[in-house]
Design an enzyme around this catalytic site. Structure first.
Site, short mmCIF file in Angstrom:
data_model
loop_
_atom_site.label_atom_id
_atom_site.label_comp_id
_atom_site.label_asym_id
_atom_site.label_seq_id
_atom_site.Cartn_x
_atom_site.Cartn_y
_atom_site.Cartn_z
N HIS A 7 -9.76 -14.39 -4.62
CA HIS A 7 -8.88 -13.25 -4.93
C HIS A 7 -7.90 -12.94 -3.80
O HIS A 7 -7.05 -12.06 -3.96
CB HIS A 7 -9.72 -12.00 -5.20
CG HIS A 7 -10.95 -12.27 -6.01
ND1 HIS A 7 -12.20 -12.40 -5.44
CD2 HIS A 7 -11.10 -12.49 -7.34
CE1 HIS A 7 -13.09 -12.67 -6.39
NE2 HIS A 7 -12.45 -12.73 -7.54
N ARG A 27 3.00 -0.36 -5.25
CA ARG A 27 3.00 0.72 -4.26
C ARG A 27 2.69 0.15 -2.88
O ARG A 27 3.21 0.62 -1.86
CB ARG A 27 2.02 1.81 -4.64
CG ARG A 27 2.25 3.12 -3.86
CD ARG A 27 1.24 4.19 -4.25
NE ARG A 27 1.30 4.45 -5.68
CZ ARG A 27 0.25 4.81 -6.41
NH1 ARG A 27 -0.93 4.95 -5.86
NH2 ARG A 27 0.39 5.04 -7.70
N ARG A 90 -8.22 4.65 0.64
CA ARG A 90 -7.62 4.60 -0.69
C ARG A 90 -6.55 5.68 -0.78
O ARG A 90 -6.78 6.84 -0.44
CB ARG A 90 -8.67 4.83 -1.77
CG ARG A 90 -8.06 5.19 -3.11
CD ARG A 90 -8.98 5.04 -4.28
NE ARG A 90 -8.56 5.84 -5.43
CZ ARG A 90 -7.46 5.66 -6.16
NH1 ARG A 90 -6.61 4.70 -5.85
NH2 ARG A 90 -7.20 6.45 -7.18
N ILE A 91 -5.37 5.29 -1.23
CA ILE A 91 -4.29 6.25 -1.48
C ILE A 91 -3.87 6.05 -2.93
O ILE A 91 -3.32 5.02 -3.30
CB ILE A 91 -3.10 6.08 -0.51
CG1 ILE A 91 -2.73 4.60 -0.34
CG2 ILE A 91 -3.43 6.66 0.85
CD1 ILE A 91 -1.49 4.39 0.49
N GLU A 184 -11.59 4.96 -8.55
CA GLU A 184 -11.96 3.95 -7.55
C GLU A 184 -12.80 4.43 -6.37
O GLU A 184 -13.50 3.63 -5.75
CB GLU A 184 -10.68 3.29 -6.99
CG GLU A 184 -9.93 2.38 -7.93
CD GLU A 184 -8.98 3.11 -8.86
OE1 GLU A 184 -8.72 2.61 -9.96
OE2 GLU A 184 -8.49 4.20 -8.47
#
Length: 234
Positions: A7, A27, A90-91, A184
């Site tokens: 991945h 993003r 995480r954003i 998430e």
């Protein structure tokens, strides 16, 4: 697993110790091109773009996580365990559940409730409580104050279902004072705990579950600047 992974085409050393992870790979591209100096793309596999550059002299990477806990679970696991990443922030976007949380507000996820079965893999003798790194939460609050950005700090819920079949589920989480729903953070927090690493979720409210408020997909991609700048400043 060998590196590169199925991945991620990055090689050892291509990824910084701190990684910002929006769900949307576009993003990630926007952040790299807008904020990072000399960004280098280290991954295009499945169009899950990843970049490494510098921000105010610090090496930082940014990479998409995809949507949902299975996707976040894959990418964050590989970053922590195969690429020696120490911190993932995480954003992302979230849907507000409370009346005093509005579109474009910034939420720092201190903990992540979930309806997911993700924790079953650990075969724990009880219920695990996914939480962010206290050091990252405290630093995010400090940076937000320095930047003049009001934030809400509290519990979020990470759901496996975007189109849920139970119309009462959002009301139940709202009753428990959960601030917003996303997809998430819980998996990220669990992977961090298992790997002995650090994690944080910073979310911008893109819509309201109980009010007719929402912003466009384009705005989600490019206008969450306050959240991005808090994450970069940590």
């Amino acid at each position: 697993m060998s590196i590169p992974t199925p991945h991620n085409s990055a090689k050892k050393g291509d990824i910084a110790k701190k990684v910002l992870m929006p769900g949307d790979p576009l993003r990630a591209k926007y952040i790299a091109e807008t904020y990072l100096e000399n960004p280098v793309c280290f991954n295009t596999v499945r169009n899950m773009f990843g970049y490494t550059g510098t921000y105010k002299g610090e090496q930082i990477s940014v990479m998409g996580s995809g949507m949902g806990m299975p996707s976040m679970g894959i990418y964050s696991y590989e970053l922590y365990n195969f690429y020696d990443v120490e911190k993932i922030i995480r954003i992302g976007s979230a849907g507000a559940l409370q009346d005093d949380v509005s579109v474009m507000d910034v939420v720092i996820a201190m903990s992540a409730c979930t309806d997911s079965n993700y924790a079953s893999q650990y075969q724990l003798p009880g219920t695990f409580a996914p939480t962010a790194s206290y050091e990252l939460v405290a630093r995010a609050v400090e940076v937000a104050k320095e930047q003049g950005t009001p934030v809400r700090v509290g519990s979020v819920v990470s759901s496996d279902a975007f189109y849920g079949d139970n119309p009462e589920s959002s009301k139940a989480w709202r009753k428990m004072r959960v601030l917003c729903v996303e997809m998430e953070c819980a998996a990220l927090f669990m992977n961090a705990a298992r790997a002995g690493k650090e994690a944080l979720g910073i979310l911008t409210i893109s819509d309201h579950v109980f009010r007719d408020e929402a912003i466009s997909a384009e705005a989600r991609q490019t206008s969450f600047n306050r959240m991005m700048e808090i994450a970069l400043g940590i």
